[in-house]
Design a protein around this motif. Structure first.
Motif, PDB file in Angstrom:
ATOM      1  N   SER A  13     -34.242  21.199 -43.478  1.00 22.67           N
ATOM      2  CA  SER A  13     -35.356  21.249 -42.527  1.00 22.67           C
ATOM      3  C   SER A  13     -35.732  22.683 -42.174  1.00 22.67           C
ATOM      4  O   SER A  13     -36.913  22.987 -41.988  1.00 22.67           O
ATOM      5  N   ALA A  14     -34.759  23.585 -42.087  1.00 18.35           N
ATOM      6  CA  ALA A  14     -35.070  24.983 -41.780  1.00 18.35           C
ATOM      7  C   ALA A  14     -35.813  25.661 -42.929  1.00 18.35           C
ATOM      8  O   ALA A  14     -36.747  26.442 -42.697  1.00 18.35           O
ATOM      9  N   VAL A  15     -35.423  25.364 -44.155  1.00 16.97           N
ATOM     10  CA  VAL A  15     -36.121  25.942 -45.308  1.00 16.97           C
ATOM     11  C   VAL A  15     -37.550  25.419 -45.375  1.00 16.97           C
ATOM     12  O   VAL A  15     -38.498  26.189 -45.580  1.00 16.97           O
ATOM     13  N   ALA A  16     -37.722  24.122 -45.181  1.00 20.33           N
ATOM     14  CA  ALA A  16     -39.074  23.550 -45.233  1.00 20.33           C
ATOM     15  C   ALA A  16     -39.959  24.100 -44.119  1.00 20.33           C
ATOM     16  O   ALA A  16     -41.116  24.470 -44.359  1.00 20.33           O
ATOM     17  N   THR A  17     -39.428  24.186 -42.915  1.00 21.68           N
ATOM     18  CA  THR A  17     -40.203  24.721 -41.799  1.00 21.68           C
ATOM     19  C   THR A  17     -40.477  26.208 -41.979  1.00 21.68           C
ATOM     20  O   THR A  17     -41.585  26.685 -41.701  1.00 21.68           O
ATOM     21  N   GLY A  18     -39.488  26.950 -42.441  1.00 20.23           N
ATOM     22  CA  GLY A  18     -39.677  28.381 -42.688  1.00 20.23           C
ATOM     23  C   GLY A  18     -40.746  28.639 -43.731  1.00 20.23           C
ATOM     24  O   GLY A  18     -41.584  29.531 -43.561  1.00 20.23           O
ATOM     25  N   ILE A  19     -40.753  27.864 -44.796  1.00 19.19           N
ATOM     26  CA  ILE A  19     -41.780  28.009 -45.827  1.00 19.19           C
ATOM     27  C   ILE A  19     -43.151  27.688 -45.253  1.00 19.19           C
ATOM     28  O   ILE A  19     -44.134  28.386 -45.516  1.00 19.19           O
ATOM     29  N   GLY A  20     -43.224  26.637 -44.442  1.00 23.85           N
ATOM     30  CA  GLY A  20     -44.496  26.282 -43.815  1.00 23.85           C
ATOM     31  C   GLY A  20     -45.020  27.387 -42.916  1.00 23.85           C
ATOM     32  O   GLY A  20     -46.222  27.664 -42.889  1.00 23.85           O
ATOM     33  N   GLU A  39     -45.781  35.137 -24.923  1.00 24.48           N
ATOM     34  CA  GLU A  39     -44.754  35.876 -24.190  1.00 24.48           C
ATOM     35  C   GLU A  39     -43.696  36.486 -25.109  1.00 24.48           C
ATOM     36  O   GLU A  39     -42.662  36.948 -24.633  1.00 24.48           O
ATOM     37  N   SER A  40     -43.927  36.477 -26.405  1.00 22.39           N
ATOM     38  CA  SER A  40     -42.945  36.997 -27.352  1.00 22.39           C
ATOM     39  C   SER A  40     -43.476  38.262 -28.015  1.00 22.39           C
ATOM     40  O   SER A  40     -44.659  38.581 -27.916  1.00 22.39           O
ATOM     41  N   PRO A  41     -42.632  38.987 -28.720  1.00 24.26           N
ATOM     42  CA  PRO A  41     -43.085  40.206 -29.398  1.00 24.26           C
ATOM     43  C   PRO A  41     -43.840  39.938 -30.705  1.00 24.26           C
ATOM     44  O   PRO A  41     -44.282  40.883 -31.353  1.00 24.26           O
ATOM     45  N   PHE A  42     -44.003  38.679 -31.088  1.00 25.67           N
ATOM     46  CA  PHE A  42     -44.632  38.342 -32.357  1.00 25.67           C
ATOM     47  C   PHE A  42     -46.097  37.981 -32.159  1.00 25.67           C
ATOM     48  O   PHE A  42     -46.471  37.347 -31.187  1.00 25.67           O
ATOM     49  N   GLN A  43     -46.927  38.366 -33.126  1.00 27.92           N
ATOM     50  CA  GLN A  43     -48.340  38.019 -33.100  1.00 27.92           C
ATOM     51  C   GLN A  43     -48.647  36.773 -33.922  1.00 27.92           C
ATOM     52  O   GLN A  43     -49.676  36.144 -33.742  1.00 27.92           O
ATOM     53  N   SER A  44     -47.754  36.459 -34.869  1.00 28.95           N
ATOM     54  CA  SER A  44     -47.904  35.271 -35.706  1.00 28.95           C
ATOM     55  C   SER A  44     -46.509  34.700 -35.963  1.00 28.95           C
ATOM     56  O   SER A  44     -45.506  35.280 -35.550  1.00 28.95           O
ATOM     57  N   PHE A  45     -46.459  33.600 -36.675  1.00 25.03           N
ATOM     58  CA  PHE A  45     -45.185  32.953 -36.981  1.00 25.03           C
ATOM     59  C   PHE A  45     -44.569  33.455 -38.283  1.00 25.03           C
ATOM     60  O   PHE A  45     -43.598  32.868 -38.763  1.00 25.03           O
ATOM     61  N   LEU A  46     -45.075  34.539 -38.852  1.00 19.20           N
ATOM     62  CA  LEU A  46     -44.563  35.035 -40.128  1.00 19.20           C
ATOM     63  C   LEU A  46     -43.105  35.485 -40.021  1.00 19.20           C
ATOM     64  O   LEU A  46     -42.249  35.009 -40.773  1.00 19.20           O
ATOM     65  N   ILE A  47     -42.803  36.390 -39.112  1.00 23.61           N
ATOM     66  CA  ILE A  47     -41.435  36.902 -38.963  1.00 23.61           C
ATOM     67  C   ILE A  47     -40.485  35.792 -38.498  1.00 23.61           C
ATOM     68  O   ILE A  47     -39.395  35.653 -39.073  1.00 23.61           O
ATOM     69  N   PRO A  48     -40.845  34.979 -37.487  1.00 25.82           N
ATOM     70  CA  PRO A  48     -39.941  33.867 -37.156  1.00 25.82           C
ATOM     71  C   PRO A  48     -39.727  32.899 -38.318  1.00 25.82           C
ATOM     72  O   PRO A  48     -38.628  32.361 -38.485  1.00 25.82           O
ATOM     73  N   GLY A  49     -40.751  32.691 -39.146  1.00 29.12           N
ATOM     74  CA  GLY A  49     -40.593  31.824 -40.308  1.00 29.12           C
ATOM     75  C   GLY A  49     -39.641  32.394 -41.336  1.00 29.12           C
ATOM     76  O   GLY A  49     -38.822  31.680 -41.905  1.00 29.12           O
ATOM     77  N   ILE A  50     -39.736  33.700 -41.563  1.00 27.97           N
ATOM     78  CA  ILE A  50     -38.822  34.357 -42.505  1.00 27.97           C
ATOM     79  C   ILE A  50     -37.391  34.291 -41.987  1.00 27.97           C
ATOM     80  O   ILE A  50     -36.459  33.994 -42.736  1.00 27.97           O
ATOM     81  N   LEU A  51     -37.221  34.567 -40.699  1.00 29.98           N
ATOM     82  CA  LEU A  51     -35.882  34.511 -40.109  1.00 29.98           C
ATOM     83  C   LEU A  51     -35.317  33.094 -40.141  1.00 29.98           C
ATOM     84  O   LEU A  51     -34.127  32.896 -40.422  1.00 29.98           O
ATOM     85  N   LEU A  52     -36.142  32.114 -39.855  1.00 32.07           N
ATOM     86  CA  LEU A  52     -35.709  30.722 -39.916  1.00 32.07           C
ATOM     87  C   LEU A  52     -35.290  30.345 -41.326  1.00 32.07           C
ATOM     88  O   LEU A  52     -34.249  29.709 -41.534  1.00 32.07           O
ATOM     89  N   PHE A  53     -36.076  30.753 -42.300  1.00 30.21           N
ATOM     90  CA  PHE A  53     -35.784  30.452 -43.703  1.00 30.21           C
ATOM     91  C   PHE A  53     -34.460  31.081 -44.129  1.00 30.21           C
ATOM     92  O   PHE A  53     -33.603  30.407 -44.714  1.00 30.21           O
ATOM     93  N   ILE A  54     -34.268  32.367 -43.820  1.00 27.55           N
ATOM     94  CA  ILE A  54     -33.085  33.086 -44.305  1.00 27.55           C
ATOM     95  C   ILE A  54     -31.842  32.783 -43.471  1.00 27.55           C
ATOM     96  O   ILE A  54     -30.814  32.362 -44.006  1.00 27.55           O
ATOM     97  N   ILE A  55     -31.937  32.990 -42.154  1.00 26.70           N
ATOM     98  CA  ILE A  55     -30.742  32.916 -41.322  1.00 26.70           C
ATOM     99  C   ILE A  55     -30.262  31.487 -41.138  1.00 26.70           C
ATOM    100  O   ILE A  55     -29.064  31.202 -41.257  1.00 26.70           O
ATOM    101  N   ILE A  56     -31.163  30.579 -40.853  1.00 29.28           N
ATOM    102  CA  ILE A  56     -30.736  29.193 -40.622  1.00 29.28           C
ATOM    103  C   ILE A  56     -30.687  28.411 -41.935  1.00 29.28           C
ATOM    104  O   ILE A  56     -29.689  27.760 -42.246  1.00 29.28           O
ATOM    105  N   GLY A  57     -31.763  28.489 -42.737  1.00 23.63           N
ATOM    106  CA  GLY A  57     -31.851  27.684 -43.953  1.00 23.63           C
ATOM    107  C   GLY A  57     -30.872  28.082 -45.033  1.00 23.63           C
ATOM    108  O   GLY A  57     -30.017  27.292 -45.443  1.00 23.63           O
ATOM    109  N   LEU A  58     -30.994  29.311 -45.510  1.00 26.60           N
ATOM    110  CA  LEU A  58     -30.135  29.749 -46.615  1.00 26.60           C
ATOM    111  C   LEU A  58     -28.675  29.872 -46.199  1.00 26.60           C
ATOM    112  O   LEU A  58     -27.777  29.564 -46.982  1.00 26.60           O
ATOM    113  N   ALA A  59     -28.435  30.310 -44.960  1.00 29.27           N
ATOM    114  CA  ALA A  59     -27.051  30.393 -44.487  1.00 29.27           C
ATOM    115  C   ALA A  59     -26.420  29.009 -44.382  1.00 29.27           C
ATOM    116  O   ALA A  59     -25.223  28.851 -44.648  1.00 29.27           O
TER     117      ALA A  59
END
Length: 83
Positions: A13-20, A39-59
Motif C-alpha cells: 500500500s505504501a508503494v502504490a500510494t507513493g507512486i500515486g 501548515e507543512s513545509p511542502f508545496q506539493s505531495f512529491l517529497i512526501p510521496g517519495i519518502l513514503l515510497f522509499i522509507i515505508i514501502g521499500l523498507a
C-alpha cells in the motif's frame, strides 16, 4: 495472519500510494487536496510521496525479505552476488 504478511501489505500500500503521489503531486489521484499541506513545509505531495515510497514501502519489502525464512537463502545469494 503473521506479522510479515502485515508488513507486506503495508509495503504494497505504501508503494502504490507513493507512486500515486509522485506521478500526481497535487494529490488528485488519491482524492487529496494540496490545501492539506498548508501548515507543512511542502508545496506539493512529491517529497512526501517519495519518502513514503522509499522509507515505508521499500523498507517494508526489505524487512519481509529478511524475516521470511524461505527468502533468507535467496538473500544470501543476492548479497554474495553484489560482493
Amino acid at each position: 495472519m503473521d506479522w510479515y504478511n502485515t508488513l507486506l501489505l503495508v509495503g504494497i500500500s505504501a508503494v502504490a500510494t507513493g507512486i500515486g503521489l509522485v506521478f500526481q503531486p497535487n494529490g488528485s489521484t488519491l482524492g487529496m487536496s494540496v490545501e492539506l499541506l498548508a501548515e507543512s513545509p511542502f508545496q506539493s505531495f512529491l517529497i512526501p510521496g517519495i519518502l513514503l515510497f522509499i522509507i515505508i514501502g521499500l523498507a517494508s519489502f526489505f524487512g519481509v525479505i529478511l524475516s521470511n525464512p524461505f527468502l533468507i537463502f535467496q538473500t544470501d545469494r543476492l548479497v554474495q552476488y553484489f560482493l
